[in-house]
Design a protein around this motif. Structure first.
Motif, PDB file in Angstrom:
ATOM      1  N   THR A   1       0.856  -1.187   0.000  1.00 43.45           N
ATOM      2  CA  THR A   1       0.000   0.000   0.000  1.00 43.45           C
ATOM      3  C   THR A   1       0.891   1.236   0.000  1.00 43.45           C
ATOM      4  N   ILE A   2       0.748   2.067  -1.044  1.00 42.43           N
ATOM      5  CA  ILE A   2       1.525   3.306  -1.172  1.00 42.43           C
ATOM      6  C   ILE A   2       0.548   4.470  -1.167  1.00 42.43           C
ATOM      7  N   SER A   3       0.779   5.466  -0.298  1.00 39.25           N
ATOM      8  CA  SER A   3      -0.081   6.642  -0.238  1.00 39.25           C
ATOM      9  C   SER A   3       0.765   7.899  -0.363  1.00 39.25           C
ATOM     10  N   LEU A   4       0.313   8.811  -1.227  1.00 39.30           N
ATOM     11  CA  LEU A   4       0.973  10.100  -1.411  1.00 39.30           C
ATOM     12  C   LEU A   4      -0.087  11.192  -1.389  1.00 39.30           C
ATOM     13  N   LYS A   5       0.294  12.365  -0.897  1.00 39.02           N
ATOM     14  CA  LYS A   5      -0.652  13.463  -0.765  1.00 39.02           C
ATOM     15  C   LYS A   5      -0.111  14.704  -1.459  1.00 39.02           C
ATOM     16  N   ILE A   6      -0.988  15.389  -2.178  1.00 41.22           N
ATOM     17  CA  ILE A   6      -0.593  16.597  -2.895  1.00 41.22           C
ATOM     18  C   ILE A   6       0.023  17.605  -1.918  1.00 41.22           C
ATOM     19  N   GLY A   7       1.207  18.103  -2.258  1.00 39.89           N
ATOM     20  CA  GLY A   7       1.874  19.117  -1.446  1.00 39.89           C
ATOM     21  C   GLY A   7       2.660  18.592  -0.271  1.00 39.89           C
ATOM     22  N   SER A   8       2.576  17.293   0.009  1.00 43.01           N
ATOM     23  CA  SER A   8       3.276  16.730   1.164  1.00 43.01           C
ATOM     24  C   SER A   8       4.559  16.029   0.727  1.00 43.01           C
ATOM     25  N   SER A   9       5.638  16.276   1.440  1.00 42.29           N
ATOM     26  CA  SER A   9       6.917  15.639   1.139  1.00 42.29           C
ATOM     27  C   SER A   9       7.072  14.310   1.875  1.00 42.29           C
ATOM     28  N   ARG A  10       5.990  13.845   2.464  1.00 39.66           N
ATOM     29  CA  ARG A  10       6.017  12.558   3.149  1.00 39.66           C
ATOM     30  C   ARG A  10       4.987  11.616   2.516  1.00 39.66           C
ATOM     31  N   ALA A  11       5.410  10.376   2.313  1.00 32.67           N
ATOM     32  CA  ALA A  11       4.532   9.344   1.775  1.00 32.67           C
ATOM     33  C   ALA A  11       4.605   8.145   2.710  1.00 32.67           C
ATOM     34  N   THR A  12       3.697   7.207   2.525  1.00 29.69           N
ATOM     35  CA  THR A  12       3.749   5.985   3.337  1.00 29.69           C
ATOM     36  C   THR A  12       3.803   4.773   2.420  1.00 29.69           C
ATOM     37  N   VAL A  13       4.618   3.809   2.819  1.00 30.09           N
ATOM     38  CA  VAL A  13       4.714   2.524   2.130  1.00 30.09           C
ATOM     39  C   VAL A  13       4.470   1.454   3.184  1.00 30.09           C
ATOM     40  N   ASN A  14       3.312   0.791   3.062  1.00 30.75           N
ATOM     41  CA  ASN A  14       2.895  -0.188   4.086  1.00 30.75           C
ATOM     42  C   ASN A  14       2.969   0.423   5.480  1.00 30.75           C
TER      43      ASN A  14
END
Length: 392
Positions: A83-96
């Motif tokens: 599961t990969i999540s990215l958010k507009i404008g955010s320099s942080r993402a999550t992978v699992n």
């Protein structure tokens, strides 16, 4: 140049905002396992030495199912193990669920969300190589060969995972869009509010894969954990899958067979309830069987829960057709209320059935689910066949 730009009209400024700053440069091309990726929603562009691309195509080409949350500006790609999540404008993402720092944050241009290509490629286990001379990115995935069987297996387990997590949007994101009625997500959300069932895939067999179509057979077990009453059941489904843009999705699921997982011992274990409710429930059940034996359509319908005129009309037709097709006499042998709340009850019934046309006799075991109206009347919501056992 800056002075010149400041003097430009609003329409020209809008045009500039709609096109990435690299527009005059040679277009960036993206290859996955040697195949050129076509981007229809927007063109890849370079920012801070990072190539950003429209998210949906790249996620799907890398074998991920896509979820888009417009309220938060978050895009999520999922497979059975990732599961990969990215958010507009955010320099942080999550992978699992592990937080990762991005060199360049996702952005939104003219309604299209762009994400950093290398980050996503590497998060899926692949490699991304930038060729400055040709302005291209070459991605190689861990398995360049066709792994449809694994993808299909992952899809079916992810669908089951979303269902158990009561994620209606996620569940329907795995289904072919044109095969999903507009109100399906809302209807499933209402189901989740009312029932709490956990489903396990007991077996999964891929019966055929022909081009971009596949047929899958599953045996699934559904167990109640709470909410309104539904019996535990085992189901057999035949699923038709199609592959679009390199991603497998579910086109249809047809129920082939089902069986209630209730033993006679469980059905004969008495629930604790007020005598007044026990008497009312059994009285309604008795009237139901009396009306059926008399082939009294209105009398039978009177013992069923009312869900509006359209439902009543369809049930009336169905009951009349049933009486026309079958010539049965049903005698109640025993009944026991094994589940009870002040508004709902389930009763286990064993009845002797005689078929006047064939002369056959057998015992039929059933579950009837009753609900209590605001006026205090107990009526039948639904019924389930438990088993048949022939009698010599």
């Amino acid at each position: 140049m800056k002075k010149l730009l400041s003097l430009m009209g609003i329409s020209l400024l809008a045009l500039m905002l709609a096109v990435p700053a690299f527009a005059a440069d040679k277009p960036i091309k993206v290859y996955i396992n040697g195949s050129n990726v076509a981007f229809t929603a927007g063109s890849p562009y370079l920012k801070n030495n990072t190539v950003l691309v429209p998210f949906r195509v790249i996620f799907e080409k890398l074998g991920l199912n896509v979820l888009w949350d417009a309220k938060t500006g978050t895009v999520t790609g999922t497979s059975a193990s990732l599961t990969i999540s990215l958010k507009i404008g955010s320099s942080r993402a999550t992978v699992n669920n592990l937080v990762k720092k991005l060199a360049t944050a996702p952005s939104s241009i003219s309604g299209t969300t762009y994400i950093p290509l290398r980050f996503v490629a590497e998060a899926t286990g692949g490699t991304a190589v930038w060729d400055a001379a040709s302005r291209s990115v070459k991605i190689n995935t861990p398995e360049a060969s066709d792994n449809s069987e694994q993808q299909i297996t992952d899809l079916m387990h992810l669908s089951n995972k979303y269902f158990n997590a009561e994620n209606a949007a996620g569940y329907y994101s795995l289904v072919v869009f044109n095969s999903v009625p507009a109100d399906s997500v809302d209807n499933l959300k209402e189901y989740f509010k009312r029932y709490d069932m956990v489903t396990t895939i007991e077996s999964l067999d891929i019966l055929s894969i022909q081009g971009n179509e596949a047929v899958v057979h599953t045996v699934e077990k559904s167990v109640r954990k709470g909410g309104d009453y539904l019996p535990d059941e085992r189901y057999e489904y035949l699923h038709t899958l199609v592959r679009k843009n390199g991603v497998w999705k579910i086109e249809s699921s047809e129920l082939q067979d089902s069986s209630v997982l209730l033993t006679p011992e469980q059905g004969k274990t008495a629930a604790v309830l007020p005598q007044i409710d026990a008497s009312a429930i059994k009285d309604s059940l008795s009237k139901y069987y009396t009306a059926r034996n008399a082939k009294n359509v209105d009398g039978t319908l009177a013992q069923l829960t009312y869900y509006g005129e359209e439902y009543e009309a369809s049930m009336k037709d169905a009951i009349a057709e049933y009486f026309e097709a079958y010539n049965l006499t049903e005698t109640l042998n025993s009944s026991n209320i094994f589940y009870y709340t002040p508004d709902e009850a389930a009763i286990y019934v064993e009845a002797a059935v005689k078929d006047a046309d064939s002369g056959e006799n057998y015992t039929q075991s059933s579950i009837f689910i009753f609900s209590k109206s605001s006026s205090g009347q107990w009526t039948i919501d639904d019924s389930y066949l438990v088993s048949y056992s022939d009698q010599k």
